[in-house]
Design an enzyme around this catalytic site. Sequence first.
Site, PDB file in Angstrom:
ATOM      1  N   LYS B 114     -13.065  -2.333 -10.408  1.00  0.00           N
ATOM      2  CA  LYS B 114     -13.893  -2.155 -11.597  1.00  0.00           C
ATOM      3  C   LYS B 114     -15.320  -2.394 -11.139  1.00  0.00           C
ATOM      4  O   LYS B 114     -15.704  -3.529 -10.842  1.00  0.00           O
ATOM      5  CB  LYS B 114     -13.514  -3.142 -12.698  1.00  0.00           C
ATOM      6  CG  LYS B 114     -14.510  -3.094 -13.859  1.00  0.00           C
ATOM      7  CD  LYS B 114     -14.257  -4.128 -14.935  1.00  0.00           C
ATOM      8  CE  LYS B 114     -15.528  -4.292 -15.769  1.00  0.00           C
ATOM      9  NZ  LYS B 114     -15.356  -5.212 -16.899  1.00  0.00           N
ATOM     10  N   GLY B 175     -18.936  -9.428 -24.021  1.00  0.00           N
ATOM     11  CA  GLY B 175     -18.757 -10.713 -24.688  1.00  0.00           C
ATOM     12  C   GLY B 175     -19.403 -10.823 -26.052  1.00  0.00           C
ATOM     13  O   GLY B 175     -19.365 -11.887 -26.668  1.00  0.00           O
ATOM     14  N   ALA B 201     -15.634  -3.512 -22.919  1.00  0.00           N
ATOM     15  CA  ALA B 201     -16.564  -4.515 -23.466  1.00  0.00           C
ATOM     16  C   ALA B 201     -17.020  -4.215 -24.886  1.00  0.00           C
ATOM     17  O   ALA B 201     -17.200  -3.069 -25.274  1.00  0.00           O
ATOM     18  CB  ALA B 201     -17.806  -4.678 -22.587  1.00  0.00           C
ATOM     19  N   GLY B 202     -17.194  -5.280 -25.649  1.00  0.00           N
ATOM     20  CA  GLY B 202     -17.789  -5.185 -26.970  1.00  0.00           C
ATOM     21  C   GLY B 202     -16.834  -5.387 -28.130  1.00  0.00           C
ATOM     22  O   GLY B 202     -17.263  -5.614 -29.251  1.00  0.00           O
ATOM     23  N   ASN B 223     -11.793  -8.825 -22.504  1.00  0.00           N
ATOM     24  CA  ASN B 223     -11.539 -10.177 -22.008  1.00  0.00           C
ATOM     25  C   ASN B 223     -11.848 -11.214 -23.093  1.00  0.00           C
ATOM     26  O   ASN B 223     -10.966 -11.882 -23.626  1.00  0.00           O
ATOM     27  CB  ASN B 223     -12.382 -10.422 -20.747  1.00  0.00           C
ATOM     28  CG  ASN B 223     -12.039 -11.717 -20.026  1.00  0.00           C
ATOM     29  OD1 ASN B 223     -12.103 -11.797 -18.812  1.00  0.00           O
ATOM     30  ND2 ASN B 223     -11.683 -12.778 -20.736  1.00  0.00           N
ATOM     31  N   THR B 224     -13.147 -11.297 -23.454  1.00  0.00           N
ATOM     32  CA  THR B 224     -13.580 -12.366 -24.353  1.00  0.00           C
ATOM     33  C   THR B 224     -12.893 -12.319 -25.718  1.00  0.00           C
ATOM     34  O   THR B 224     -12.579 -13.374 -26.282  1.00  0.00           O
ATOM     35  CB  THR B 224     -15.112 -12.291 -24.541  1.00  0.00           C
ATOM     36  OG1 THR B 224     -15.715 -12.264 -23.251  1.00  0.00           O
ATOM     37  CG2 THR B 224     -15.635 -13.482 -25.317  1.00  0.00           C
TER      38      THR B 224
END
Lengths: 66, 274
Positions: B114, B175, B201-202, B223-224
Amino acid sequence: MRITLNGDPYELGEPMTISRLLARLDIDPRRVAVEHNLVVVKRAAYASTTVRAEDTVEIVNFVGGG
Amino acid sequence: MSGPSGPVPVILMGMGNDTLVIAGKTFSSRLIVGTGKYASNEIMQRAHDASGAELVTVAVRRVDLGARGRGSLLDFIDTGRYALLPNTAGCYTADEAVRTARLGREVGLSEWVKLEVIGDERTLFPDNDGLLEATRVLVKEGFVVLPYTNDDPVVCRKLEDAGAAAVMPLGAPIGSGLGIQNLNNIRIIREFAGVPVIVDAGVGTASDAAVAMELGVDGLLMNTAIAGARDPVAMADAMKLAVAAGRRAYLAGRIERRRYATASSPADGLLSLP
């Protein structure tokens, strides 16, 4: 003799192979990658690659990330 | 009427072989999850299990030489079940990213990366020039490159031309949990791209994941949103369901949006007043 290990000065004593260095640091060779003077060293070459005075060594592993 | 020997319902025909294929590797899950920010490795393991993901991202960092009795992240990831996707997070130049990717390949013994080349500390937005340069170098070295990119269709096309195996436009800053900020760009990226599009992301919550998948993108990386939830294991399950729901809704084909009502019940046969 000194090397730079993961960005910090490190007293090595005498030239040694990457295999020996990892053993001395108590690091499992299967869980890390090693860069020697900016060149990635293949695992198969750990026993035949010698670290000498003034060399730069980076030892990395996987940590949590996204 | 379709009895037991009748035709297979369309929905099942549509979903039967609905797999995600990246660089020839097939995944039955369209959700890719991270390994960062978990309160413990045990919670991470349970969240991974609940997510149904088959591909997980990891970061490449210096071994902490001072730590006693070092445990490895890899002790908590069953690599028979999950493929690893090392990232180049934290790299601000193409050179750093290429170097990190090469090291990640040695640790994980996989060509997949990635690719992140960050251009700004506060937003963590990608540096387009560095990303393209690093993609070209790594593709030439045989890597399967999945670049984390801006939600810009032109940049995504350039990355594809440079040999990227997929493009991974951001939905919102890493995040941030803001949800997909530019739905139209993501839709256009999907329309243009000849490689899988993974929104990376987001995402903040399950509805964001469903919205992204309803646009027709091929997958989602997060992830977050999971690791930072009050209950990461439950959120991982919610995300799995949302990704599946969004994907099915996309395949099912949504109705047109209209300004005014169209009655669902027939206008004929209404009772008349005496």
